[in-house]
Design an enzyme around this catalytic site. Structure first.
Site, PDB file in Angstrom:
ATOM      1  N   HIS A 127     -21.359 -37.077  40.606  1.00 28.13           N
ATOM      2  CA  HIS A 127     -21.823 -38.474  40.732  1.00 28.13           C
ATOM      3  C   HIS A 127     -22.705 -38.945  39.561  1.00 28.13           C
ATOM      4  O   HIS A 127     -22.450 -39.994  38.969  1.00 28.13           O
ATOM      5  CB  HIS A 127     -22.664 -38.629  42.003  1.00 28.13           C
ATOM      6  CG  HIS A 127     -21.944 -38.346  43.266  1.00 28.13           C
ATOM      7  ND1 HIS A 127     -21.051 -39.225  43.836  1.00 28.13           N
ATOM      8  CD2 HIS A 127     -21.979 -37.265  44.098  1.00 28.13           C
ATOM      9  CE1 HIS A 127     -20.587 -38.727  44.961  1.00 28.13           C
ATOM     10  NE2 HIS A 127     -21.125 -37.540  45.140  1.00 28.13           N
ATOM     11  N   ASP A 128     -23.787 -38.190  39.306  1.00 25.75           N
ATOM     12  CA  ASP A 128     -24.800 -38.685  38.360  1.00 25.75           C
ATOM     13  C   ASP A 128     -24.258 -38.815  36.941  1.00 25.75           C
ATOM     14  O   ASP A 128     -24.731 -39.633  36.144  1.00 25.75           O
ATOM     15  CB  ASP A 128     -26.021 -37.758  38.371  1.00 25.75           C
ATOM     16  CG  ASP A 128     -26.735 -37.810  39.717  1.00 25.75           C
ATOM     17  OD1 ASP A 128     -26.525 -38.774  40.477  1.00 25.75           O
ATOM     18  OD2 ASP A 128     -27.514 -36.876  40.013  1.00 25.75           O
TER      19      ASP A 128
END
Ligand code: BDR
Ligand code: CA
Length: 305
Positions: A239-240
């Site tokens: 995600h990040d």
């Protein structure tokens, strides 16, 4: 070089993103600032220092707040990231210490020192960013831009039907950050679930970078088990990293412009919404060039130790 402050709760996908940022030739990481979420803030600080040392980069680390602005803290996500935040893979205790300024103080001081030049990248709950805004609202016009991983705009959340974890962990902070008058791009689950790192992909990264890549490959095993057992998904979702790849290659992303909002109480607490408006200085990412992102991540990590 793009000057960035990376606010983070490491965390395995945070580690994936931090290792990219520290090894990217065009990103100048001024500091890692830490926040609770995947782990408690104190462990997030130790983990940020550990990752700097693993990457042989001497970067300032500033400790953030230990609690959300208004709600009681939720438990940490040890079932996703392991009790140490790194899927139970141990890195040595760091030799360095965090700086004495708090995360919010560091953010304010650094934006004021380099007006118009600093990009704030937040890949955890948004409490430190909201506290920085409370300390000095004028940073809204002095920051270059703000890039966030958080939210789920056109799909369900990952901690409730409505909410994504970073927003759910401090919805009041998210509401402040989403409505401040600054240029903001938000990478929610809409775009982050479009990318997965497979075991083979991580093995290739480890072959080119035995120390850093090897650590990420090993830590991701625990994280990938969560994806398999909970979502029947092979590999894991970084995600990040979507926020970090956006900094270097915004042209790979499709954006939707509009005003953003966060539900701060009730059953839908943490839900994020967009009202499309092409005059807004806020955007969400809805699509990404998957092949380009994966090739670039591997290329940047091949420069790591
Ligand atoms: C976000 O929550 C955390 O678990 C991850 O590090 C990421 O920032 C995904 O919902
Ligand atoms: Ca995170």
């Amino acid at each position: 070089m793009k000057k960035i402050i990376l606010d983070t709760d490491p965390g395995i996908d945070d580690a994936i993103a931090i290792c990219y940022a520290l090894n990217h030739p065009q990103l100048d990481v001024l500091a890692l600032t830490t926040i609770f979420g995947n782990v408690a803030t104190e462990l997030a600080t130790q983990n940020a220092l550990r990752l700097c040392e693993l990457n042989k980069h001497n970067v300032a680390v500033a400790t953030g707040t230990a609690v959300p602005l208004q709600i009681a803290p939720h438990p940490v996500a040890d079932f996703v990231h392991g009790s140490n935040g790194f899927g139970e893979i141990e890195l040595p205790s760091p030799a360095q210490k965090p700086i004495t300024s708090s995360a919010a103080e560091f953010i304010v001081d650094t934006i004021k020192k380099h007006p118009g030049e600093v990009t704030l990248v937040a890949v955890g709950p948004l409490s430190n960013i909201a506290l920085a805004l409370e300390l000095a609202p004028e940073i809204a016009s002095q920051v270059s831009e703000v890039v966030v991983m958080g939210g789920a705009f056109h799909r369900n959340g990952n901690v409730s039907k409505h909410a994504e974890a970073n927003i759910w962990n401090d919805p009041h902070a998210a509401q402040q950050v989403f409505t401040a008058d600054w240029p903001l791009t938000v990478h929610g689950l809409d775009v982050t679930y479009q990318i997965s790192f497979s075991a083979d992909y991580l093995a290739t990264i480890a072959a080119n970078s035995p120390t850093v890549g090897g650590f990420l490959r090993d830590a991701a095993k625990f994280y990938s088990k969560f994806y398999k057992s909970q979502l029947n998904f092979d590999g894991c979702c970084p995600h990040d990293q979507l926020a970090l790849s956006y900094l270097s290659n915004p042209e790979w992303y499709t954006l939707e412009q509009g005003s953003l909002d966060v539900v701060t109480d009730g059953e839908a607490i943490g839900k994020t919404t967009i009202i499309t408006n092409d005059k807004s200085n806020k955007s969400i990412a809805t699509k990404v060039n998957r092949d380009a992102l994966l090739a670039d991540y591997a290329e940047v990590l091949s420069q790591a130790v």
